[in-house]
Scaffold this motif. Structure first.
Motif, PDB file in Angstrom:
ATOM      1  N   ASP A  14      34.430  19.896 -66.995  1.00  0.00           N
ATOM      2  CA  ASP A  14      33.156  19.356 -67.467  1.00  0.00           C
ATOM      3  C   ASP A  14      32.024  20.013 -66.694  1.00  0.00           C
ATOM      4  O   ASP A  14      31.819  19.737 -65.523  1.00  0.00           O
ATOM      5  N   GLY A  15      31.337  20.902 -67.326  1.00  0.00           N
ATOM      6  CA  GLY A  15      30.214  21.570 -66.674  1.00  0.00           C
ATOM      7  C   GLY A  15      30.534  23.019 -66.375  1.00  0.00           C
ATOM      8  O   GLY A  15      31.629  23.518 -66.649  1.00  0.00           O
ATOM      9  N   PRO A  16      29.563  23.694 -65.766  1.00  0.00           N
ATOM     10  CA  PRO A  16      29.758  25.115 -65.466  1.00  0.00           C
ATOM     11  C   PRO A  16      30.732  25.314 -64.298  1.00  0.00           C
ATOM     12  O   PRO A  16      30.940  24.419 -63.490  1.00  0.00           O
ATOM     13  N   ALA A  17      31.296  26.488 -64.236  1.00  0.00           N
ATOM     14  CA  ALA A  17      32.210  26.819 -63.141  1.00  0.00           C
ATOM     15  C   ALA A  17      31.425  26.869 -61.833  1.00  0.00           C
ATOM     16  O   ALA A  17      30.238  27.214 -61.822  1.00  0.00           O
ATOM     17  N   PRO A  18      32.070  26.508 -60.712  1.00  0.00           N
ATOM     18  CA  PRO A  18      31.350  26.537 -59.432  1.00  0.00           C
ATOM     19  C   PRO A  18      31.021  27.972 -59.015  1.00  0.00           C
ATOM     20  O   PRO A  18      31.749  28.913 -59.333  1.00  0.00           O
ATOM     21  N   THR A  19      29.925  28.087 -58.273  1.00  0.00           N
ATOM     22  CA  THR A  19      29.530  29.406 -57.765  1.00  0.00           C
ATOM     23  C   THR A  19      30.429  29.770 -56.587  1.00  0.00           C
ATOM     24  O   THR A  19      31.185  28.942 -56.073  1.00  0.00           O
ATOM     25  N   ASP A  20      30.309  31.005 -56.119  1.00  0.00           N
ATOM     26  CA  ASP A  20      31.091  31.439 -54.961  1.00  0.00           C
ATOM     27  C   ASP A  20      30.768  30.572 -53.735  1.00  0.00           C
ATOM     28  O   ASP A  20      31.665  30.194 -52.984  1.00  0.00           O
ATOM     29  N   GLU A  21      29.490  30.259 -53.538  1.00  0.00           N
ATOM     30  CA  GLU A  21      29.089  29.431 -52.402  1.00  0.00           C
ATOM     31  C   GLU A  21      29.684  28.032 -52.518  1.00  0.00           C
ATOM     32  O   GLU A  21      30.156  27.464 -51.536  1.00  0.00           O
ATOM     33  N   GLU A  22      29.674  27.453 -53.726  1.00  0.00           N
ATOM     34  CA  GLU A  22      30.256  26.129 -53.925  1.00  0.00           C
ATOM     35  C   GLU A  22      31.756  26.160 -53.662  1.00  0.00           C
ATOM     36  O   GLU A  22      32.314  25.224 -53.080  1.00  0.00           O
ATOM     37  N   CYS A  23      32.428  27.227 -54.088  1.00  0.00           N
ATOM     38  CA  CYS A  23      33.875  27.374 -53.839  1.00  0.00           C
ATOM     39  C   CYS A  23      34.158  27.433 -52.343  1.00  0.00           C
ATOM     40  O   CYS A  23      35.088  26.779 -51.855  1.00  0.00           O
ATOM     41  N   LYS A  24      33.351  28.216 -51.599  1.00  0.00           N
ATOM     42  CA  LYS A  24      33.538  28.305 -50.152  1.00  0.00           C
ATOM     43  C   LYS A  24      33.355  26.942 -49.498  1.00  0.00           C
ATOM     44  O   LYS A  24      34.102  26.564 -48.596  1.00  0.00           O
ATOM     45  N   LYS A  25      32.364  26.180 -49.970  1.00  0.00           N
ATOM     46  CA  LYS A  25      32.104  24.853 -49.422  1.00  0.00           C
ATOM     47  C   LYS A  25      33.282  23.921 -49.707  1.00  0.00           C
ATOM     48  O   LYS A  25      33.724  23.170 -48.837  1.00  0.00           O
ATOM     49  N   ILE A  26      33.812  23.962 -50.931  1.00  0.00           N
ATOM     50  CA  ILE A  26      34.951  23.126 -51.313  1.00  0.00           C
ATOM     51  C   ILE A  26      36.163  23.466 -50.451  1.00  0.00           C
ATOM     52  O   ILE A  26      36.847  22.582 -49.933  1.00  0.00           O
ATOM     53  N   ILE A  27      36.426  24.756 -50.268  1.00  0.00           N
ATOM     54  CA  ILE A  27      37.570  25.191 -49.451  1.00  0.00           C
ATOM     55  C   ILE A  27      37.411  24.703 -48.016  1.00  0.00           C
ATOM     56  O   ILE A  27      38.348  24.183 -47.412  1.00  0.00           O
ATOM     57  N   GLU A  28      36.194  24.840 -47.468  1.00  0.00           N
ATOM     58  CA  GLU A  28      35.956  24.398 -46.093  1.00  0.00           C
ATOM     59  C   GLU A  28      36.149  22.886 -45.966  1.00  0.00           C
ATOM     60  O   GLU A  28      36.761  22.402 -45.008  1.00  0.00           O
ATOM     61  N   GLU A  29      35.668  22.126 -46.945  1.00  0.00           N
ATOM     62  CA  GLU A  29      35.842  20.664 -46.916  1.00  0.00           C
ATOM     63  C   GLU A  29      37.316  20.286 -46.963  1.00  0.00           C
ATOM     64  O   GLU A  29      37.765  19.379 -46.258  1.00  0.00           O
ATOM     65  N   GLU A  30      38.083  20.975 -47.793  1.00  0.00           N
ATOM     66  CA  GLU A  30      39.514  20.682 -47.901  1.00  0.00           C
ATOM     67  C   GLU A  30      40.245  21.047 -46.615  1.00  0.00           C
ATOM     68  O   GLU A  30      41.163  20.353 -46.184  1.00  0.00           O
ATOM     69  N   ARG A  31      39.835  22.143 -45.980  1.00  0.00           N
ATOM     70  CA  ARG A  31      40.456  22.519 -44.689  1.00  0.00           C
ATOM     71  C   ARG A  31      40.171  21.466 -43.624  1.00  0.00           C
ATOM     72  O   ARG A  31      41.035  21.126 -42.829  1.00  0.00           O
ATOM     73  N   LEU A  32      38.937  20.948 -43.619  1.00  0.00           N
ATOM     74  CA  LEU A  32      38.579  19.915 -42.655  1.00  0.00           C
ATOM     75  C   LEU A  32      39.395  18.642 -42.896  1.00  0.00           C
ATOM     76  O   LEU A  32      39.841  18.006 -41.939  1.00  0.00           O
ATOM     77  N   LYS A  33      39.626  18.307 -44.171  1.00  0.00           N
ATOM     78  CA  LYS A  33      40.450  17.130 -44.482  1.00  0.00           C
ATOM     79  C   LYS A  33      41.884  17.328 -43.983  1.00  0.00           C
ATOM     80  O   LYS A  33      42.497  16.425 -43.435  1.00  0.00           O
ATOM     81  N   LYS A  34      42.380  18.544 -44.193  1.00  0.00           N
ATOM     82  CA  LYS A  34      43.780  18.811 -43.861  1.00  0.00           C
ATOM     83  C   LYS A  34      43.996  18.991 -42.351  1.00  0.00           C
ATOM     84  O   LYS A  34      44.948  18.469 -41.785  1.00  0.00           O
ATOM     85  N   TYR A  35      43.117  19.754 -41.720  1.00  0.00           N
ATOM     86  CA  TYR A  35      43.342  20.130 -40.313  1.00  0.00           C
ATOM     87  C   TYR A  35      42.433  19.399 -39.323  1.00  0.00           C
ATOM     88  O   TYR A  35      42.602  19.497 -38.135  1.00  0.00           O
ATOM     89  N   GLY A  36      41.437  18.697 -39.848  1.00  0.00           N
ATOM     90  CA  GLY A  36      40.557  17.907 -38.964  1.00  0.00           C
ATOM     91  C   GLY A  36      39.414  18.625 -38.393  1.00  0.00           C
ATOM     92  O   GLY A  36      39.000  19.639 -38.331  1.00  0.00           O
TER      93      GLY A  36
END
Length: 78
Positions: A56-78
Motif C-alpha cells: 500500500d503506497g510507494p516503495a521505500p526510498t534507499d534512505e528509508e530502507c537503510k533506516k528500517i534495516i538499522e531499526e531491525e538490527r537494533l531490535k535484534k542486537y540491542g
C-alpha cells in the motif's frame, strides 16, 4: 498380546534371514504410521503473485530502507 506371546514370536523370528526380518519390521511399522504423501505445491497465477507482492503506497526510498534495516538490527542486537 501379552509378554509371553511377544517372546514366542521373537524367538521364532530370530531364526529368519535378516532381510526377511527387516521386511517384516517395515510392514509392521507401516500398519502403525501411514505413509506420508507430500502434497504437490500449489500453483499460483501471475495475478495472485502480484497481489502477494503489492504494497500500500510507494516503495521505500534507499534512505528509508537503510533506516528500517538499522531499526531491525537494533531490535535484534540491542
Amino acid at each position: 498380546m501379552d509378554a509371553e506371546q511377544i517372546f514366542e514370536v521373537m524367538e521364532r523370528v530370530r531364526e529368519w534371514d535378516a532381510a526377511v526380518r527387516i521386511d517384516l519390521a517395515h510392514q509392521i511399522l507401516e500398519t502403525v504410521v501411514p505413509p506420508q504423501i507430500p502434497k504437490p505445491p500449489k500453483k499460483r497465477t501471475l495475478e495472485e503473485i502480484h497481489a502477494l507482492l503489492k504494497i500500500d503506497g510507494p516503495a521505500p526510498t534507499d534512505e528509508e530502507c537503510k533506516k528500517i534495516i538499522e531499526e531491525e538490527r537494533l531490535k535484534k542486537y540491542g
